[in-house]
Motif scaffolding. Sequence first.
Motif: not given
Length: 151
Positions: A56-59, A81-86, A91-94
């Motif tokens: 959301s920050d990036i968007a 390059i990146i890793v996404r985690s909950i 919990r709806r955000e990564l």
Amino acid sequence: MHEHQEIFQEIVDMMKQIERKLIQQQQLPIINSISLTKRQESMLMYIFSTENVTVSDIASYFDISRSAVSQTLNKLEEQDIIVRSINQENRRELDLSLGENGEKLHQEYKKVEDMIVQNYFSKIKTEDLRQVRDIIRKLQGMIVEEKYESP
């Protein structure tokens, strides 16, 4: 107004020439082995400079959809390059963090920044650098804060 246009174009041309020259000078292995689109690179630079960044920050920062961000992040994730985690708080955000290649890229970009400061900025008087910074800050304020009015 014509002179303003000429000066603007000169500045743009000089910045492009500086960018091309700096890219040629970057002989860092990981930077040269990973191919990034401009969008991927822009998002990665934002991730490098922002703690606890989310999709959301990036968007919001780039004024694009979360879907567009996710598509770009998919490519970055495929290359480790990146890793996404909950996000544990929402919990709806990564949450995003750097993967192994992301850490290497970050270190190499830091080396490039250090090289630029050491080889170029350190040779310019601090007062001159402050003056350039202040002019750019003034331009930034005008662009970011003022509403665009058609001529």
